[in-house]
Write a protein that holds these residues in place. Structure first.
Motif, PDB file in Angstrom:
ATOM      1  N   ARG A 105       0.857 -68.302 -28.100  1.00 20.84           N
ATOM      2  CA  ARG A 105       0.437 -67.581 -29.304  1.00 20.84           C
ATOM      3  C   ARG A 105       0.677 -66.085 -29.176  1.00 20.84           C
ATOM      4  NH1 ARG A 105      -3.184 -71.655 -28.272  1.00 20.84           N
ATOM      5  NH2 ARG A 105      -4.466 -70.323 -26.983  1.00 20.84           N
ATOM      6  N   GLY A 106       1.171 -65.678 -27.997  1.00 22.62           N
ATOM      7  CA  GLY A 106       1.434 -64.255 -27.767  1.00 22.62           C
ATOM      8  C   GLY A 106       0.221 -63.485 -27.293  1.00 22.62           C
ATOM      9  N   THR A 107      -0.830 -64.189 -26.904  1.00 22.37           N
ATOM     10  CA  THR A 107      -2.034 -63.512 -26.420  1.00 22.37           C
ATOM     11  C   THR A 107      -2.118 -63.613 -24.901  1.00 22.37           C
ATOM     12  OG1 THR A 107      -3.391 -65.488 -26.685  1.00 22.37           O
ATOM     13  CG2 THR A 107      -3.298 -63.981 -28.554  1.00 22.37           C
ATOM     14  N   ILE A 108      -2.903 -62.745 -24.321  1.00 23.27           N
ATOM     15  CA  ILE A 108      -3.122 -62.744 -22.879  1.00 23.27           C
ATOM     16  C   ILE A 108      -4.377 -63.562 -22.604  1.00 23.27           C
ATOM     17  CG2 ILE A 108      -3.609 -61.307 -20.857  1.00 23.27           C
ATOM     18  CD1 ILE A 108      -2.099 -59.032 -22.341  1.00 23.27           C
ATOM     19  N   PRO A 109      -4.236 -64.711 -21.960  1.00 22.64           N
ATOM     20  CA  PRO A 109      -5.396 -65.571 -21.707  1.00 22.64           C
ATOM     21  C   PRO A 109      -6.300 -65.002 -20.611  1.00 22.64           C
ATOM     22  CG  PRO A 109      -3.456 -66.499 -20.677  1.00 22.64           C
ATOM     23  CD  PRO A 109      -2.993 -65.296 -21.437  1.00 22.64           C
ATOM     24  N   ARG A 110      -7.510 -65.499 -20.568  1.00 20.08           N
ATOM     25  CA  ARG A 110      -8.439 -65.113 -19.495  1.00 20.08           C
ATOM     26  C   ARG A 110      -7.892 -65.592 -18.165  1.00 20.08           C
ATOM     27  NH1 ARG A 110     -14.462 -65.194 -21.577  1.00 20.08           N
ATOM     28  NH2 ARG A 110     -14.037 -64.526 -23.686  1.00 20.08           N
ATOM     29  N   ARG A 111      -8.214 -64.867 -17.127  1.00 26.14           N
ATOM     30  CA  ARG A 111      -7.697 -65.184 -15.796  1.00 26.14           C
ATOM     31  C   ARG A 111      -8.234 -66.507 -15.252  1.00 26.14           C
ATOM     32  NH1 ARG A 111      -5.111 -61.383 -12.757  1.00 26.14           N
ATOM     33  NH2 ARG A 111      -6.175 -61.994 -10.852  1.00 26.14           N
ATOM     34  N   ARG A 168       8.868 -75.577  -6.182  1.00 22.75           N
ATOM     35  CA  ARG A 168       8.022 -76.471  -6.975  1.00 22.75           C
ATOM     36  C   ARG A 168       7.142 -75.647  -7.901  1.00 22.75           C
ATOM     37  NH1 ARG A 168       5.290 -80.331  -2.679  1.00 22.75           N
ATOM     38  NH2 ARG A 168       5.256 -78.369  -1.596  1.00 22.75           N
ATOM     39  N   ALA A 169       6.862 -76.210  -9.050  1.00 23.03           N
ATOM     40  CA  ALA A 169       6.008 -75.544 -10.025  1.00 23.03           C
ATOM     41  C   ALA A 169       4.565 -75.460  -9.528  1.00 23.03           C
ATOM     42  CB  ALA A 169       6.054 -76.285 -11.355  1.00 23.03           C
ATOM     43  N   VAL A 170       3.864 -74.472 -10.012  1.00 23.20           N
ATOM     44  CA  VAL A 170       2.453 -74.303  -9.682  1.00 23.20           C
ATOM     45  C   VAL A 170       1.666 -75.503 -10.229  1.00 23.20           C
ATOM     46  CG1 VAL A 170       1.952 -72.928 -11.755  1.00 23.20           C
ATOM     47  CG2 VAL A 170       0.515 -72.664  -9.741  1.00 23.20           C
ATOM     48  N   ALA A 171       0.626 -75.887  -9.522  1.00 25.29           N
ATOM     49  CA  ALA A 171      -0.201 -77.034  -9.916  1.00 25.29           C
ATOM     50  C   ALA A 171      -0.906 -76.784 -11.247  1.00 25.29           C
ATOM     51  CB  ALA A 171      -1.239 -77.322  -8.838  1.00 25.29           C
ATOM     52  N   GLN A 172      -1.003 -77.844 -12.034  1.00 23.21           N
ATOM     53  CA  GLN A 172      -1.672 -77.777 -13.341  1.00 23.21           C
ATOM     54  C   GLN A 172      -3.116 -77.292 -13.224  1.00 23.21           C
ATOM     55  OE1 GLN A 172       0.188 -78.124 -16.008  1.00 23.21           O
ATOM     56  NE2 GLN A 172       0.384 -80.284 -16.543  1.00 23.21           N
ATOM     57  N   SER A 173      -3.766 -77.634 -12.120  1.00 24.58           N
ATOM     58  CA  SER A 173      -5.179 -77.323 -11.947  1.00 24.58           C
ATOM     59  C   SER A 173      -5.440 -75.901 -11.447  1.00 24.58           C
ATOM     60  CB  SER A 173      -5.816 -78.317 -10.975  1.00 24.58           C
ATOM     61  OG  SER A 173      -5.162 -78.242  -9.715  1.00 24.58           O
ATOM     62  N   SER A 174      -4.392 -75.130 -11.193  1.00 27.69           N
ATOM     63  CA  SER A 174      -4.566 -73.736 -10.752  1.00 27.69           C
ATOM     64  C   SER A 174      -5.013 -72.874 -11.919  1.00 27.69           C
ATOM     65  CB  SER A 174      -3.249 -73.173 -10.218  1.00 27.69           C
ATOM     66  OG  SER A 174      -2.830 -73.853  -9.072  1.00 27.69           O
ATOM     67  N   SER A 175      -5.794 -71.862 -11.615  1.00 31.42           N
ATOM     68  CA  SER A 175      -6.150 -70.887 -12.649  1.00 31.42           C
ATOM     69  C   SER A 175      -5.043 -69.844 -12.735  1.00 31.42           C
ATOM     70  CB  SER A 175      -7.479 -70.210 -12.323  1.00 31.42           C
ATOM     71  OG  SER A 175      -7.320 -69.333 -11.211  1.00 31.42           O
ATOM     72  N   ILE A 176      -5.025 -69.110 -13.811  1.00 30.31           N
ATOM     73  CA  ILE A 176      -4.053 -68.027 -13.961  1.00 30.31           C
ATOM     74  C   ILE A 176      -4.247 -67.000 -12.855  1.00 30.31           C
ATOM     75  CG2 ILE A 176      -3.365 -66.107 -15.453  1.00 30.31           C
ATOM     76  CD1 ILE A 176      -2.338 -68.920 -16.298  1.00 30.31           C
ATOM     77  N   ALA A 177      -5.494 -66.710 -12.499  1.00 35.20           N
ATOM     78  CA  ALA A 177      -5.769 -65.759 -11.416  1.00 35.20           C
ATOM     79  C   ALA A 177      -5.171 -66.244 -10.099  1.00 35.20           C
ATOM     80  CB  ALA A 177      -7.271 -65.548 -11.268  1.00 35.20           C
TER      81      ALA A 177
END
Length: 93
Positions: free
Chosen positions: A73-79, A42-51
């Motif tokens: 956009r090819g950028t690394i988002p904040r965790r 199953r896919a990770v929950a929408q409400s999870s943070s990248i960290a």
């Protein structure tokens, strides 16, 4: 005999995460190196943070390999960015 996790190539791991979770990751390793198999269903929950996504779903399969998430956009988002926010940046047709 110790149990050993099945292995897959780094490039396959990155692709499987993209297909299942809708998140583009890059492992800082040769694409032919092997890491543990990504055996999620199953896919990770929408409400999870990248960290949370990295720590709870990815790290246990890749060990000490560095990993980054890349948005549409090819950028690394904040965790602390949410998975839902990152998914929205990809142009899926």
């Amino acid at each position: 005999m110790l149990w050993r996790e099945e292995q897959m190539k780094v490039s396959e791991f990155e692709q499987k995460v993209w297909e299942l979770d809708g998140i583009r990751i890059i492992l800082r390793a040769d694409s032919n190196d092997e890491v543990g198999e990504y055996e999620r269903v199953r896919a990770v929950a929408q409400s999870s943070s990248i960290a949370e996504f990295i720590e709870n779903r990815v790290k246990k399969h890749i060990g000490d390999v560095d990993v980054v998430v890349v948005d549409g956009r090819g950028t690394i988002p904040r965790r602390n960015s949410l998975v839902s926010t990152i998914r929205e940046t990809y142009n899926r047709e």
